[in-house]
Write an enzyme that holds these catalytic residues in place. Structure first.
Site, PDB file in Angstrom:
ATOM      1  N   SER A 238       0.876  -1.175   0.000  1.00  0.00           N
ATOM      2  CA  SER A 238       0.000   0.000   0.000  1.00  0.00           C
ATOM      3  C   SER A 238       0.909   1.219   0.000  1.00  0.00           C
ATOM      4  CB  SER A 238      -0.847  -0.024   1.278  1.00  0.00           C
ATOM      5  OG  SER A 238      -1.430   1.240   1.526  1.00  0.00           O
TER       6      SER A 238
ATOM      7  N   TYR B 273      -1.998  -1.639  10.398  1.00  0.00           N
ATOM      8  CA  TYR B 273      -1.982  -1.711   8.930  1.00  0.00           C
ATOM      9  C   TYR B 273      -0.654  -1.176   8.395  1.00  0.00           C
ATOM     10  CZ  TYR B 273      -3.909  -1.258   4.156  1.00  0.00           C
ATOM     11  OH  TYR B 273      -4.151  -1.370   2.799  1.00  0.00           O
TER      12      TYR B 273
HETATM   13  P1  NAD Z   1     -11.752  -6.246  -0.195  1.00  0.00           P
HETATM   14  O1  NAD Z   1     -12.372  -6.144   1.139  1.00  0.00           O
HETATM   15  O2  NAD Z   1     -12.525  -5.843  -1.407  1.00  0.00           O
HETATM   16  O3  NAD Z   1     -11.205  -7.732  -0.445  1.00  0.00           O
HETATM   17  C1  NAD Z   1     -10.441  -8.408   0.513  1.00  0.00           C
HETATM   18  C2  NAD Z   1     -10.710  -9.901   0.379  1.00  0.00           C
HETATM   19  O4  NAD Z   1      -9.839 -10.569   1.317  1.00  0.00           O
HETATM   20  C3  NAD Z   1     -12.146 -10.299   0.718  1.00  0.00           C
HETATM   21  O5  NAD Z   1     -12.690 -11.099  -0.308  1.00  0.00           O
HETATM   22  C4  NAD Z   1     -11.984 -11.093   2.022  1.00  0.00           C
HETATM   23  O6  NAD Z   1     -12.928 -12.162   2.154  1.00  0.00           O
HETATM   24  C5  NAD Z   1     -10.577 -11.625   1.887  1.00  0.00           C
HETATM   25  N1  NAD Z   1     -10.003 -12.012   3.176  1.00  0.00           N
HETATM   26  C6  NAD Z   1     -10.063 -11.333   4.350  1.00  0.00           C
HETATM   27  N2  NAD Z   1      -9.466 -12.030   5.316  1.00  0.00           N
HETATM   28  C7  NAD Z   1      -9.008 -13.174   4.757  1.00  0.00           C
HETATM   29  C8  NAD Z   1      -8.319 -14.317   5.257  1.00  0.00           C
HETATM   30  N3  NAD Z   1      -7.978 -14.422   6.541  1.00  0.00           N
HETATM   31  N4  NAD Z   1      -8.007 -15.301   4.382  1.00  0.00           N
HETATM   32  C9  NAD Z   1      -8.351 -15.208   3.075  1.00  0.00           C
HETATM   33  N5  NAD Z   1      -9.015 -14.170   2.554  1.00  0.00           N
HETATM   34  C10 NAD Z   1      -9.344 -13.162   3.386  1.00  0.00           C
HETATM   35  O7  NAD Z   1     -10.406  -5.376  -0.076  1.00  0.00           O
HETATM   36  P2  NAD Z   1      -9.396  -4.770  -1.176  1.00  0.00           P
HETATM   37  O8  NAD Z   1      -9.489  -3.306  -1.078  1.00  0.00           O
HETATM   38  O9  NAD Z   1      -9.538  -5.444  -2.481  1.00  0.00           O
HETATM   39  O10 NAD Z   1      -8.006  -5.163  -0.487  1.00  0.00           O
HETATM   40  C11 NAD Z   1      -7.154  -6.179  -0.970  1.00  0.00           C
HETATM   41  C12 NAD Z   1      -5.739  -5.869  -0.530  1.00  0.00           C
HETATM   42  O11 NAD Z   1      -5.327  -4.626  -1.091  1.00  0.00           O
HETATM   43  C13 NAD Z   1      -5.550  -5.747   0.987  1.00  0.00           C
HETATM   44  O12 NAD Z   1      -4.329  -6.340   1.354  1.00  0.00           O
HETATM   45  C14 NAD Z   1      -5.494  -4.247   1.184  1.00  0.00           C
HETATM   46  O13 NAD Z   1      -4.760  -3.897   2.335  1.00  0.00           O
HETATM   47  C15 NAD Z   1      -4.772  -3.817  -0.077  1.00  0.00           C
HETATM   48  N6  NAD Z   1      -4.919  -2.412  -0.450  1.00  0.00           N
HETATM   49  C16 NAD Z   1      -6.157  -1.907  -0.726  1.00  0.00           C
HETATM   50  C17 NAD Z   1      -6.263  -0.580  -1.079  1.00  0.00           C
HETATM   51  C18 NAD Z   1      -7.578   0.046  -1.406  1.00  0.00           C
HETATM   52  O14 NAD Z   1      -7.631   1.284  -1.484  1.00  0.00           O
HETATM   53  N7  NAD Z   1      -8.653  -0.706  -1.607  1.00  0.00           N
HETATM   54  C19 NAD Z   1      -5.118   0.225  -1.173  1.00  0.00           C
HETATM   55  C20 NAD Z   1      -3.889  -0.345  -0.880  1.00  0.00           C
HETATM   56  C21 NAD Z   1      -3.797  -1.659  -0.536  1.00  0.00           C
END
Ligand code: NAD
Length: 260
Positions: free
Chosen positions: A142, A155
């Site tokens: 991130s 985080y």
């Molecule tokens: P999201 O909530 O849309 O998807 C996350 C998925 O992870 C969900 O389907 C959930 O069921 C799954 N999950 C949660 N805990 C789990 C576990 N213990 N085992 C297996 N699966 C699990 O979120 P997103 O925004 O797509 O985030 C995905 C990644 O991207 C994360 O690591 C997040 O920190 C990172 N990220 C997101 C953003 C953003 O702005 N959305 C920015 C930077 C980084």
């Protein structure tokens, strides 16, 4: 196609960034394991990919469970014959000032983001080493792998840690052609971010509109969210790069929020 016949495991692929990467990888010719805590949703995404002509398998996997990770990776190897690409992406967000974090919340955050990366990497690496084809390990970092924001102590700690892990795997994997890199997105509209907007509005006592304008996108060059496609594009680059020239890196894709 940029990933013909590669086998990819994407964790957290039932939603958001993981789903976008899984769908894109399948379009690039990869056989994709859609791994998620929510096994039904993972199966549904895999079915969507197959309906569009791709190859995919849904895998129920809690990335914090060594048993579940090992069983999931073994199922993928049995179905597709190996693993060439791991995208360790599963994640959640919990926001509080530090003094309000319970120890249980802290441990949950580090377990999903850091233990999950360790366990999935450990399960996939031997297959990549044995195949002689090398591989790509990609961690979903991130902008918070590079800088800090209030309310996000676990985080930010976890996302910084993934860069260290990637650098070690880059060194250890090099002799086997295994590369490790980190994608560092800015804010992308996914369920994880949509949940934070009202939570941060409440914590800071401001409107949701101001959370977006004055916190989330304040330091971007153009006030824009990063998109799912932007992040999937970088995931294809890291997965398909053909040599050890690109390893141990972290690439920020954030509309200039963070520049390095
Ligand atoms: P999201 O909530 O849309 O998807 C996350 C998925 O992870 C969900 O389907 C959930 O069921 C799954 N999950 C949660 N805990 C789990 C576990 N213990 N085992 C297996 N699966 C699990 O979120 P997103 O925004 O797509 O985030 C995905 C990644 O991207 C994360 O690591 C997040 O920190 C990172 N990220 C997101 C953003 C953003 O702005 N959305 C920015 C930077 C980084």
């Amino acid at each position: 196609m940029k990933l013909p016949d590669k086998v990819a495991i994407v964790t957290g692929a039932a939603s958001g960034l993981g789903k976008a990467i899984a769908v894109r990888y399948a379009r690039e010719g990869a056989k994709v394991a859609v791994a998620d805590l929510n096994g039904e949703a993972a199966d549904a995404v895999a079915a969507e990919i197959r309906a569009a002509g791709g190859q995919a398998l849904g895998v129920a996997m809690d990335v914090t469970s060594e048993e579940a990770v090992n069983a999931g990776v073994a199922a993928v190897v049995a179905a597709f014959g190996g693993v060439d690409i791991l995208v360790s992406n599963a994640g959640i967000q919990i926001v509080h000032p530090l003094e309000e974090f319970s120890y249980a919340e802290w441990k949950t955050m580090l377990a999903i983001h850091v233990d999950g990366a360790f366990l999935t990497t450990k399960a996939c690496l031997p297959h990549m080493y044995r195949s002689g084809r090398g591989g790509a390990i990609i961690y979903m970092g991130s902008v918070h792998s590079k800088l800090a924001s209030m309310l996000k102590a676990p985080y930010v700690t976890a996302k910084h840690g993934l860069i260290g892990l990637a650098r070690v795997i880059a060194k250890e994997g090099a002799a086997h052609g295994v590369r490790a890199n980190v994608i560092c997105p800015g804010f992308v509209r996914t369920p994880l971010v949509d949940k934070q907007i009202p939570e941060q509005a409440q914590e800071f006592g401001i409107s949701e509109e101001d959370v977006i304008r004055k916190i989330m996108l304040k330091d971007t060059v153009d006030g824009e969210f990063t998109t799912l496609d932007d992040v999937a594009e970088v995931a294809v680059l890291f997965a398909g790069f053909p040599s050890n020239a690109l390893t141990g890196q972290s690439l920020v894709v954030s509309h200039g929020w963070y520049m390095q």
